[in-house]
Design an enzyme around this catalytic site. Structure first.
Site, mmCIF file in Angstrom:
data_model
loop_
_atom_site.group_PDB
_atom_site.id
_atom_site.type_symbol
_atom_site.label_atom_id
_atom_site.label_comp_id
_atom_site.label_asym_id
_atom_site.label_seq_id
_atom_site.Cartn_x
_atom_site.Cartn_y
_atom_site.Cartn_z
ATOM 1 N N GLY A 173 -49.825 -39.839 32.285
ATOM 2 C CA GLY A 173 -49.548 -39.162 33.557
ATOM 3 C C GLY A 173 -50.119 -37.771 33.660
ATOM 4 N NE ARG A 182 -40.352 -19.831 28.456
ATOM 5 C CZ ARG A 182 -41.375 -20.272 29.167
ATOM 6 N NH1 ARG A 182 -41.943 -21.413 28.829
ATOM 7 N NH2 ARG A 182 -41.830 -19.611 30.198
ATOM 8 N NE ARG A 193 -43.368 -29.372 25.842
ATOM 9 C CZ ARG A 193 -43.494 -28.984 27.075
ATOM 10 N NH1 ARG A 193 -44.027 -27.829 27.379
ATOM 11 N NH2 ARG A 193 -43.070 -29.751 28.046
ATOM 12 C CG HIS A 220 -45.772 -34.681 20.272
ATOM 13 N ND1 HIS A 220 -45.224 -33.986 21.330
ATOM 14 C CD2 HIS A 220 -45.451 -35.968 20.462
ATOM 15 C CE1 HIS A 220 -44.587 -34.842 22.106
ATOM 16 N NE2 HIS A 220 -44.705 -36.044 21.609
ATOM 17 C CD GLU A 232 -33.009 -37.161 25.389
ATOM 18 O OE1 GLU A 232 -34.047 -37.158 24.717
ATOM 19 O OE2 GLU A 232 -32.644 -36.232 26.102
ATOM 20 C CB CYS A 271 -46.266 -38.482 25.273
ATOM 21 S SG CYS A 271 -44.988 -37.879 26.391
#
Ligand code: GLN
Ligand code: ZN
Length: 758
Positions: A436, A16, A519, A698, A609, A730
């Site tokens: 969450g 990464r 991400r 985001h 998705e 989110c």
């Protein structure tokens, strides 16, 4: 000789590297040059890993997103990001994520909308159009990558997104028809292809995956028009389709005046014969014979068995490649040192897939005996997997056979349930909550890492996690939120966390796949029958509840999302795997309820998705996906409130299925699209409660109280106020506390304003 090539290579880096370089750059810790240099290093490394192929992709590398790259190549930069100070890279990141490193903390533009790339878990930045959109060519990015490839002696095949797929991926903000822009767009593509020709390029890969979706006559006609205009460009065009079958676009795709067609022979194997018959004799056919979307070893014998006759038929006209860009699989299995060795022997990541490709080409060109050893080894691995007792658990099969519709049915309808829930929960109007997760701080990561590496024992680890939970509860008390969460500190990832506690799952160490920008996700590998040996979340949730009188949501990942965000078995239908997951999550839901948890959220972030690309298959998928959610969620008593959460979802066309899940509350992402997503909920009269996201998590930008009130008023025009919740888009795990606290303060203040009716 069979030509071998690749459609795209993962760009994030085996470790990464790109992610970390981006994040340093965004924080202003490193100059742009450092980021550019790292990009060049990664490209060089990735091309060397593709050595031996006849063509390697160039232009598949991106600092953030290949669709955004294409927008910049075509000069389609949103007005709001133009004319601001800084370099091109600054406007690029402003569109990508709302700000460049130099911008003040208020952020200066809103980021481009993000949505899923076909049926994958990759997200792209949606091109923005209006009737007034004009294009202009900017070859600088491609020039840089081509020059580097040339210097390294790479056999370059530039990759671009084709004009129709580019339009198809975008959105006209003013309601105009995107197709009307085609005449303005085509000269730019023509100029781009001319430029490639001048650069001495032979083949250009033009990605047109929109051809595997249902296209109406105007789009089909536009394809014909566009490629007619681009013929004789001086380069050869390889029209690349992937992710599915061409179906009613097959004749069209075969007839377009290009020099070659790439077909996904994993998902559209059945169409290979038909395409061979349709395709003119002077065109090459590239077959995607290795699954670019999953991690299993290719069965080389089986592949050769069907490919050899094709090769005899096509001869030099046959090219082979992975089915799609390898963007969707991890880089290199060789990095995996602690993966279960048995499971590991069944797998192939990007590097291994290209090796399989080379073996197939040698076998085709020189006979199987030339690669005898590799074939024997491959066959042994395939056989071991097929016969492994770790894959099949008779107990799970028996539980599946006992599933009845009653398992997914709550006793009463939502109206009655919600009255009971209201009496018990006593929430105010416009209840506030979060999705969450709270920020995953470096301390949390360190604790988890220490525990994983054995430097921190179980007791110390639990103490650290409890301290984090306590902090989250304190912060939520101070903020004055209504429904609390424990913050998910113990979770590395919403799927991996559960997968690690279930039988049938294996985990890679470095199996990262890009989700968007910097991400990445590390999808677990679901190799065998799923079983839950013990409760997974109960102790954390009950501990969190013990610290407050406010209701604490139990937080689970739903079966469909577990399925869609894992690398799943290819030896049984997805729905069978999904039912196994549903039964496991159901046990957890019932354990939470038994432990006194009154609200349980089951995230189905990825429900949409998994939707197949074709409408017809979509109906079937939705039927079993909803069935699985209901099995997982609906075994609870009526006074227990079930929430579900979905991100990025466009609900048009699936809203009836969403309603059928019968969750008491659904939270969705809406802030970037200005509540546009709610149109579907409005038109359908969705009966249950909704929390439309008001905080774009985001982006580092912090929404003001007024903005939030404004968004909620927009929502209020479509949905009755008594059914509205207020929450972020989110989870907050990727943000910092510095960002989250002011945003949530504004959110709570907005709720007060709305309650006061001001
Ligand atoms: N509960 C998860 C979180 O808050 C949901 C994440 C998601 O939907 N992607 O992080
Ligand atoms: Zn989400």
């Amino acid at each position: 000789m069979t030509t071998t090539h690749n459609l795209g290579f993962p760009r994030i880096g085996a470790q990464r590297e790109l992610k970390f370089a981006l994040e340093h750059y965004w924080k202003g810790e490193t100059p742009a040059q450092a980021l550019q240099d790292l990009g060049a290093q990664l490209r060089a490394k990735h091309w060397s890993l593709q050595a031996g192929l006849d063509f390697a992709p160039v232009g598949d590398f991106s600092l953030y997103d290949q669709v955004l790259d294409m927008s910049f190549t075509l000069g389609n930069i949103p007005e709001r990001a133009r004319g601001l100070p800084g370099a091109a890279l600054d406007s690029y990141f402003r569109v990508a994520r709302g700000r460049a490193p130099a911008d003040s903390s208020c952020g200066c533009v809103h980021a481009g909308e993000m949505t899923k790339w076909f049926d994958t878990n990759y997200h792209y930045i949606v091109p923005e159009f209006s009737a007034a959109t004009r294009f202009s060519l900017d070859t600088s990015r491609l020039q840089e990558q081509l020059a580097q490839a040339r210097a390294l002696g790479v056999k370059a095949k530039p990759v671009i997104i084709g004009p129709l797929t580019y339009l198809w991926l975008g959105k006209a903000k003013d309601g105009s028809d995107r197709l009307d822009l085609l005449p303005a767009l085509l000269p730019i593509y023509a100029a781009l292809l001319d430029w490639f020709a001048q650069e001495g390029i032979e083949w250009v890969q033009v990605d047109e995956p929109a051809l595997v979706t249902d296209l109406d006559a105007s789009w089909q006609q536009a394809y014909a028009t566009a490629y007619e205009a681009l013929r004789n460009s001086g380069v050869k065009l390889l029209l690349a389709t992937y992710f599915g079958r061409l179906e009613s676009n097959l004749a069209l795709a075969c007839a377009l005046p290009v020099d070659g067609l790439h077909l996904d022979a994993i998902n559209a194997r059945a169409e290979v014969g038909h395409v061979i018959r349709e395709l003119a004799q002077d065109k090459i056919l590239s077959l995607g014979v290795i699954d670019g979307r999953n991690v299993w070893k290719t069965d080389l014998h089986a592949t050769l068995a069907w490919l050899e006759p094709v090769q005899r038929q096509l001869g030099e006209r046959l090219w082979i490649a992975p089915s799609c860009s390898l963007l969707h699989v991890p880089v290199d299995l060789a990095s995996e040192q602690s993966l279960d060795p048995e499971v590991r022997s069944w797998l192939a990541f990007a590097v291994q897939k290209l090796e399989e490709l080379r073996i197939l080409a040698r076998a085709l060109d020189h006979g199987r005996t030339q690669v005898q050893e590799a074939l024997v080894e491959n066959a042994a691995a395939i056989d071991r997997r097929r016969a492994s007792p770790r894959v099949h658990n008779p107990e799970v099969a028996a539980a599946l056979a006992r599933i009845t519709p009653a398992l997914g049915q709550r006793a009463q309808a939502h109206v009655q349930r919600s009255a009971q829930q209201a009496a018990l929960l006593k929430l105010p109007a416009y209840p506030t909550t979060t999705i969450g997760s709270f920020p995953q701080t470096p301390a949390i990561r360190l604790a988890r890492q220490g525990f994983r590496r054995g430097q921190l024992d179980q007791a110390d680890y639990e103490t650290a996690m409890r301290a984090e939970i306590a902090r989250c509860v304190r912060e939520q008390e101070a903020l004055g939120l209504d429904v609390f969460v424990h913050g998910e500190a113990e979770r590395n990832d919403m799927v991996e966390y559960f997968g690690e506690q279930l039988e049938g799952y294996a985990f890679s160490q470095y199996g990262w796949v890009q989700s968007y920008g910097s991400r990445c996700v590390k999808p677990p590998i679901l190799f065998g029958d799923v079983k839950r040996p013990h409760p997974m979340t109960v102790k954390w949730t009950t501990y969190a509840q013990s610290l407050t009188d406010k209701p604490m949501k139990g937080m689970l990942t739903g079966p469909v999302t577990m399925l869609n965000w894992s690398f799943v078995r290819d030896d049984q239908p997805r729905l069978v795997t999904c039912r196994q997951l549903a039964l496991a999550i159901r046990e957890e839901v019932l354990d939470l309820e038994a432990a006194g948890v009154r609200i349980i959220q089951i995230d189905e972030a990825a429900l949409r998705e998994g939707l197949p690309l074709r409408r017809e298959e979509g109906m079937d998928y939705l039927r079993w996906a909803v069935e699985c959610f209901r099995i997982a969620a609906n075994g609870v008593r009526d006074e227990t409130q079930i929430h579900t959460h979905m991100c990025y979802s466009e609900f048009n066309g699936i809203i009836a299925a969403i309603a059928d899940m019968d969750a008491d509350v659904i939270t969705i992402e809406t802030s970037r699209s200005n509540m546009e997503l709610l149109d579907a909920f409005d038109g359908f009269r969705y009966p249950n409660d909704i929390g439309p996201g008001v905080y774009d998590i985001h982006s580092p930008n912090i929404p003001s109280q007024d903005q939030i009130v404004g968004l909620m008023r927009q929502a209020g025009q479509r949905i009755p106020a008594q059914r509205l919740w207020i929450n972020p888009d989110c989870g907050l795990k990727t943000r910092t506390w510095d960002e989250v606290l002011p945003a949530l303060r504004n959110m709570v203040a907005a709720a007060h304003t709305l309650r006061a009716g001001a």
